[in-house]
Write a protein that holds these residues in place. Sequence first.
Motif, PDB file in Angstrom:
ATOM      1  N   GLU A 215     -81.927  87.056   2.226  1.00  0.00           N
ATOM      2  CA  GLU A 215     -82.542  88.381   2.244  1.00  0.00           C
ATOM      3  C   GLU A 215     -81.520  89.500   2.123  1.00  0.00           C
ATOM      4  N   THR A 216     -80.329  89.307   2.689  1.00  0.00           N
ATOM      5  CA  THR A 216     -79.392  90.420   2.823  1.00  0.00           C
ATOM      6  C   THR A 216     -78.261  90.417   1.811  1.00  0.00           C
ATOM      7  N   THR A 217     -77.887  89.269   1.273  1.00  0.00           N
ATOM      8  CA  THR A 217     -76.755  89.227   0.360  1.00  0.00           C
ATOM      9  C   THR A 217     -77.101  89.848  -0.985  1.00  0.00           C
ATOM     10  N   GLU A 218     -76.120  90.443  -1.628  1.00  0.00           N
ATOM     11  CA  GLU A 218     -76.322  91.009  -2.958  1.00  0.00           C
ATOM     12  C   GLU A 218     -76.213  89.951  -4.043  1.00  0.00           C
ATOM     13  N   ASP A 219     -75.696  88.760  -3.681  1.00  0.00           N
ATOM     14  CA  ASP A 219     -75.512  87.707  -4.689  1.00  0.00           C
ATOM     15  C   ASP A 219     -76.838  87.128  -5.164  1.00  0.00           C
ATOM     16  N   PHE A 220     -77.854  87.183  -4.318  1.00  0.00           N
ATOM     17  CA  PHE A 220     -79.183  86.696  -4.698  1.00  0.00           C
ATOM     18  C   PHE A 220     -80.118  87.910  -4.741  1.00  0.00           C
ATOM     19  N   SER A 221     -80.299  88.453  -5.929  1.00  0.00           N
ATOM     20  CA  SER A 221     -81.078  89.686  -6.080  1.00  0.00           C
ATOM     21  C   SER A 221     -82.541  89.416  -6.398  1.00  0.00           C
ATOM     22  N   VAL A 222     -82.889  88.149  -6.642  1.00  0.00           N
ATOM     23  CA  VAL A 222     -84.252  87.805  -7.055  1.00  0.00           C
ATOM     24  C   VAL A 222     -84.755  86.637  -6.228  1.00  0.00           C
ATOM     25  N   ARG A 223     -86.015  86.719  -5.811  1.00  0.00           N
ATOM     26  CA  ARG A 223     -86.713  85.572  -5.236  1.00  0.00           C
ATOM     27  C   ARG A 223     -87.668  85.037  -6.281  1.00  0.00           C
ATOM     28  N   TYR A 224     -88.062  83.787  -6.119  1.00  0.00           N
ATOM     29  CA  TYR A 224     -88.927  83.164  -7.109  1.00  0.00           C
ATOM     30  C   TYR A 224     -90.183  82.611  -6.432  1.00  0.00           C
ATOM     31  N   GLU A 225     -91.242  82.580  -7.186  1.00  0.00           N
ATOM     32  CA  GLU A 225     -92.495  81.980  -6.721  1.00  0.00           C
ATOM     33  C   GLU A 225     -92.996  81.011  -7.773  1.00  0.00           C
ATOM     34  N   VAL A 226     -93.499  79.874  -7.311  1.00  0.00           N
ATOM     35  CA  VAL A 226     -94.178  78.909  -8.180  1.00  0.00           C
ATOM     36  C   VAL A 226     -95.570  78.716  -7.590  1.00  0.00           C
ATOM     37  N   LYS A 227     -96.573  79.125  -8.327  1.00  0.00           N
ATOM     38  CA  LYS A 227     -97.936  79.095  -7.821  1.00  0.00           C
ATOM     39  C   LYS A 227     -98.410  77.654  -7.607  1.00  0.00           C
ATOM     40  N   PRO A 228     -99.415  77.454  -6.754  1.00  0.00           N
ATOM     41  CA  PRO A 228     -99.973  76.102  -6.572  1.00  0.00           C
ATOM     42  C   PRO A 228    -100.516  75.548  -7.884  1.00  0.00           C
ATOM     43  N   ALA A 229    -100.465  74.247  -8.002  1.00  0.00           N
ATOM     44  CA  ALA A 229    -100.997  73.578  -9.192  1.00  0.00           C
ATOM     45  C   ALA A 229    -102.502  73.377  -9.050  1.00  0.00           C
ATOM     46  N   ARG A 230    -103.181  73.326 -10.185  1.00  0.00           N
ATOM     47  CA  ARG A 230    -104.603  73.004 -10.176  1.00  0.00           C
ATOM     48  C   ARG A 230    -104.746  71.499 -10.017  1.00  0.00           C
ATOM     49  N   MET A 231    -105.324  71.096  -8.924  1.00  0.00           N
ATOM     50  CA  MET A 231    -105.450  69.670  -8.634  1.00  0.00           C
ATOM     51  C   MET A 231    -106.877  69.370  -8.218  1.00  0.00           C
ATOM     52  N   LYS A 232    -107.239  68.127  -8.359  1.00  0.00           N
ATOM     53  CA  LYS A 232    -108.575  67.689  -7.961  1.00  0.00           C
ATOM     54  C   LYS A 232    -108.807  68.019  -6.489  1.00  0.00           C
ATOM     55  N   PRO A 233    -109.976  68.573  -6.142  1.00  0.00           N
ATOM     56  CA  PRO A 233    -110.218  68.927  -4.735  1.00  0.00           C
ATOM     57  C   PRO A 233    -110.113  67.715  -3.816  1.00  0.00           C
ATOM     58  N   GLY A 234    -109.637  67.947  -2.626  1.00  0.00           N
ATOM     59  CA  GLY A 234    -109.512  66.880  -1.648  1.00  0.00           C
ATOM     60  C   GLY A 234    -108.333  67.129  -0.731  1.00  0.00           C
ATOM     61  N   THR A 235    -108.072  66.154   0.118  1.00  0.00           N
ATOM     62  CA  THR A 235    -106.956  66.225   1.055  1.00  0.00           C
ATOM     63  C   THR A 235    -105.769  65.464   0.488  1.00  0.00           C
TER      64      THR A 235
END
Length: 617
Positions: A215-235
């Motif tokens: 969060e605080t370092t200048e070396d990592f200026s970007v965070r990334y997100e990968v959305k959930p995959a579409r998967m068959k409903p269930g547990t």
Amino acid sequence: MSAGAKRVEQLDRVVIRFAGDSGDGMQLTGDRFTSETAQLGNDISTLPNFPAEIRAPAGTLPGVSSFQVHFADYDILTPGDAPNVLVAMNPAALKANLTDLPPGADIIVNTDEFTKRSLAKVGYVASPLEDGSLAGYAVHPVALTSMTVGALADSGVSKKDAERAKNMFALGLLSWMYSRPYESTLRFLEAKFAKRPELVAANKAAFQAGWNFGETTEDFSVRYEVKPARMKPGTYRNITGNQALALGLVAAGVRSKLPVFLGAYPITPASDILHELSKHKKFGVTTMQAEDEIAAIGAALGASYGGALGVTTTSGPGVALKGETISLAIALELPLVIVDVQRAGPSTGMPTKTEQADLNMALYGRHGEAPLAVIAPKSPSDCFHAAIEAARIALKYRTPVILLSDNYVANGSEPWLLPAADELPDISVEFTTAANGEDGRFLPYLRDPETLARPWAIPGTPGLEHRIGGLEKADKTGDISYDPANHEFMVRTRAQRIETIEVPDVEVEDADENARVLVLGWGSTYGPIGAACRALRQRGLPIAQAHLRHLAPLPANLGEVLRAYDKVVIPEMNLGQLAHVIRAKYLVDAVPFNQISGLPFTAATLENMLEDVVKNG
């Protein structure tokens, strides 16, 4: 932990590899990151890579341990060919993995370990962090060790314990970078170190420090997100192949209404099946760690004779030792499941590396004419269903079944959709309880006309006493027989019983139905083959794929399928064992493509090879 205000970018997929010394906790770190990712709903595939040595010298190339995780917002088939991110805990980890990185990949290095002594151990004359050799990558130098020790200065733990927590600092940083949920990791640490509260606090603090550094370092200026995959409903749950196989055996016991007995001797990479099964005594599972491989299978066969579902687990060297008892099970015509988690051979070979080279041994590795059934799971979660299928065949046809997993499938993981218990097949059996001969005698080899299976009578059933042993049996009576005609009849009948086994037809994936090349695989090559074929189709090149679960007997329609294509290509992690079987049985000029490196195929390797075959024939 609060999210920072840094820019957030959306990605569809990421491949991360954690690498370090075998004592750096890379497997634990990768496993925790995978668990966090599974909770977020991404599709996942992992590739742990262990040193073969029990404890190689610290900081050396043979001692490098790595864990690769591929996660995406769509269905994926492999752990990824090349990492987008490498976390290197020391110079050895960097050098061992650098050639796998694509240009521009992120490299997070623990600068504290890049000392002259550590560099010299792996042949670096100058530090790659300073000589310009990493100019083609995005290098992020992080003093992981000293920052972790500093964060834990007031924790009360020793400096050594503080240094050990650097993997949690790295995990916290990566969890921040890729917006992973972290609550499960904190709960995991509380459970793992429950008896040592100071270590709970220290590891949680190290994780927090890594997160805060991101969060605080200048070396990592970007965070990334990968959305959930579409998967068959269930547990869903994240599961390894060995865990899935063990749970499949538990389910097989429940669905067959039989107790499960596992006789096993610890061996890499099959031991986790024994560990997992030992947790499920409440489902009627008994596990026995035997003194050797021969005792293990002897106990399992004895359990089958006594009316249980007998199972033994091992790897290639253990199957060699079990060969005589497997032949005895074939002669006795009793159900038995033999799990072979294949590894690189011959002899001790490379115990922690993968291979598919036990197919010939499974099909032919016994004295005399001794056929049995052979099946292979295609992925970690498929191990669950393959175990149930192995039990179904063993119980219905009274035969040993060899289940050929391998190190790649066994230790890799992926999301598993929990099945409804009532949707699993009913594989219950009926024991013989009364005499079946016209004269009131019990005929232990009077066969079912459909399956050719003999009766299964539990020892001690009144009036059903019968002879057992390895000497040839007389038809119907089971008496010892040296009659030539009877021997030929029994040999042919045992072989016919295997060919009688009902297995599903092989299915072909041919999107446009105009492909002239078929790629045929078995076992763990499913993912790389599927990814390569998918990539070729996306580029407009027609190609068909078929994958075998049942290797003995082979599906009834396989010959027809093979002859429908101009060219059949069979990638295998051996020297062409299935290809030899296909060529001999179907007289099809199958083209083998082989790799015996101890690593799975990459999708790119297969894509390039198959593109050449499709374009040039």
